[in-house]
Enzyme design. Structure first.
Site, PDB file in Angstrom:
ATOM      1  N   HIS A   1      -2.987  -4.728  31.952  1.00 22.88           N
ATOM      2  CA  HIS A   1      -3.322  -3.308  32.149  1.00 22.88           C
ATOM      3  C   HIS A   1      -2.047  -2.546  32.553  1.00 22.88           C
ATOM      4  CE1 HIS A   1      -5.528   0.280  33.375  1.00 22.88           C
ATOM      5  NE2 HIS A   1      -4.783   0.286  34.471  1.00 22.88           N
TER       6      HIS A   1
ATOM      7  N   ALA B   1       2.805  -8.372   1.521  1.00 27.70           N
ATOM      8  CA  ALA B   1       3.951  -9.234   1.784  1.00 27.70           C
ATOM      9  C   ALA B   1       3.541 -10.488   2.533  1.00 27.70           C
ATOM     10  CB  ALA B   1       5.014  -8.460   2.566  1.00 27.70           C
TER      11      ALA B   1
ATOM     12  N   ALA C   1       0.973   8.356  -7.626  1.00 32.89           N
ATOM     13  CA  ALA C   1       0.921   6.892  -7.566  1.00 32.89           C
ATOM     14  C   ALA C   1      -0.518   6.490  -7.860  1.00 32.89           C
ATOM     15  CB  ALA C   1       1.351   6.374  -6.199  1.00 32.89           C
ATOM     16  N   VAL C   2      -0.784   6.065  -9.078  1.00 32.85           N
ATOM     17  CA  VAL C   2      -2.164   5.804  -9.506  1.00 32.85           C
ATOM     18  C   VAL C   2      -2.413   4.318  -9.737  1.00 32.85           C
ATOM     19  CG1 VAL C   2      -2.556   8.065 -10.492  1.00 32.85           C
ATOM     20  CG2 VAL C   2      -1.474   6.305 -11.891  1.00 32.85           C
ATOM     21  N   GLY C   3      -1.619   3.457  -9.132  1.00 35.07           N
ATOM     22  CA  GLY C   3      -1.873   2.033  -9.259  1.00 35.07           C
ATOM     23  C   GLY C   3      -0.626   1.268  -9.658  1.00 35.07           C
ATOM     24  N   ARG C   4      -0.747  -0.022  -9.707  1.00 39.47           N
ATOM     25  CA  ARG C   4       0.364  -0.879 -10.097  1.00 39.47           C
ATOM     26  C   ARG C   4      -0.179  -2.132 -10.763  1.00 39.47           C
ATOM     27  NH1 ARG C   4       2.188  -3.624  -4.359  1.00 39.47           N
ATOM     28  NH2 ARG C   4       0.147  -3.569  -3.372  1.00 39.47           N
TER      29      ARG C   4
ATOM     30  N   ASP D   1       2.506 -11.195  -5.517  1.00 34.67           N
ATOM     31  CA  ASP D   1       1.907 -10.056  -6.211  1.00 34.67           C
ATOM     32  C   ASP D   1       1.523 -10.351  -7.649  1.00 34.67           C
ATOM     33  OD1 ASP D   1       2.374  -8.788  -3.875  1.00 34.67           O
ATOM     34  OD2 ASP D   1       3.718  -7.251  -4.663  1.00 34.67           O
TER      35      ASP D   1
END
Length: 304
Positions: free
Chosen positions: A286, A151, A101-104, A143
């Site tokens: 706590h 998202a 997976a080298v980018g999009r 995107d």
């Protein structure tokens, strides 16, 4: 031949060899559970993402540097070997599979019709103002246009656009300018779902230095947190960054088991210009991981 761009990672589990950028950090722990030990080798700065403080990723996994995948060979019997170069010389690792997976990048080829007049630049729609494209009544969000392809960023874009079209005020903000400051603070949380989780919002110490800001930093380590000790998961810390004169929160980096759930409080604080004193008035139950926020505030204020 496979080229690994600067900033990508190489993960070698003995069975699966993975090559990719920060996207693989989210899945490395999944691979470890499926295939065994996962070792990360990173090029470029010691960061999981472009905005992380270096010691976050050094704590997650000490990286090797100057690493580049040079060749993937078929060894037969459904196995391969990956040859790569690192600071200690050449290495070869056998693997059953190689995941890459080298980018999009945006792909609008199947979205726009032939008669659509939306102009593209490097595959992205050109937008003006409130996400308006070059075609009337057509808008682009998420995107396809965002620098941060998350998202929750796309959802904020949608809310902003609908509110604008309806003539209402905007609730969601991607950045703010706190009172008395002349810098724009990003309020988009970044989350990485590793073990432990990593989350950040606002400025890092390096960001503040670029603007010549005087700051106070407070750190609380999970080794001193009751919930982390009970859960036997005490790796990590909470770091809070305040503007020195007003004690306004300008950044937070969290690394612990519930970091992605805790970062929302910090984003809310930055978006509303809250100070260390205002944050310290809140009672945190706590035992919880959130108690580390209180301790980080105390650490930042201990010297005045």
């Amino acid at each position: 031949m496979l080229y690994q761009k600067k900033g990508d990672t190489v993960l070698d589990s003995g069975k699966v060899f993975t090559v990719g950028g920060e996207v693989f950090a989210n899945h490395a722990c999944d691979y470890e559970g499926l295939f065994g030990t996962v070792t990360e080798i990173r090029t470029g700065p010691d960061q999981c993402t472009e905005r992380d403080e270096p010691d976050i990723c050094c704590d997650l996994q000490p990286p090797e540097s100057e690493t580049m995948v040079m060749e993937i060979k078929d060894r037969g019997n459904d196995t391969v070997s990956v040859n790569y170069r690192c600071e200690r010389g050449w290495k070869e690792s056998p693997a059953d599979r190689v995941l890459v997976a080298v980018g999009r990048r945006p792909n609008m080829s199947k979205v726009l019709s032939d008669d659509c007049q939306v102009q593209l630049e490097n595959g992205r729609p050109l937008i003006k103002g409130t996400y308006r494209t070059t075609q009337e009544n057509v808008y682009a969000i998420g995107d396809t246009v965002a620098r941060k392809r998350l998202a929750h960023v796309a959802a904020s874009h949608a809310a902003y656009l609908v509110e604008n079209l309806a003539g209402r005020g905007h609730r969601m903000q991607l950045s703010v300018v706190p009172n008395g400051m002349y810098v724009v603070l990003p309020v988009v949380p970044t989350c990485i779902y590793t073990e432990p989780e990593i989350a950040a919002v606002g400025f890092t110490e390096n960001d503040a230095r670029l603007y010549n800001m005087k700051i106070k930093c407070g750190v609380a380590y999970m080794t001193e947190n009751g919930k982390a000790l009970l859960a036997r998961n005490s790796r990590g810390f909470v770091r809070l960054i305040f503007e020195a004169y007003t004690n306004t929160l300008i950044g937070a980096q969290i690394m612990c088991a519930r970091a992605t759930d805790m970062i929302g409080e910090m984003a809310t604080a930055i978006a509303n210009g809250l100070t260390a004193y205002q944050l310290s008035t809140a009672m945190r139950a706590h035992p919880t991981y959130s108690e580390a926020i209180t301790e980080a505030i105390k650490d930042a204020l201990k010297n005045g």
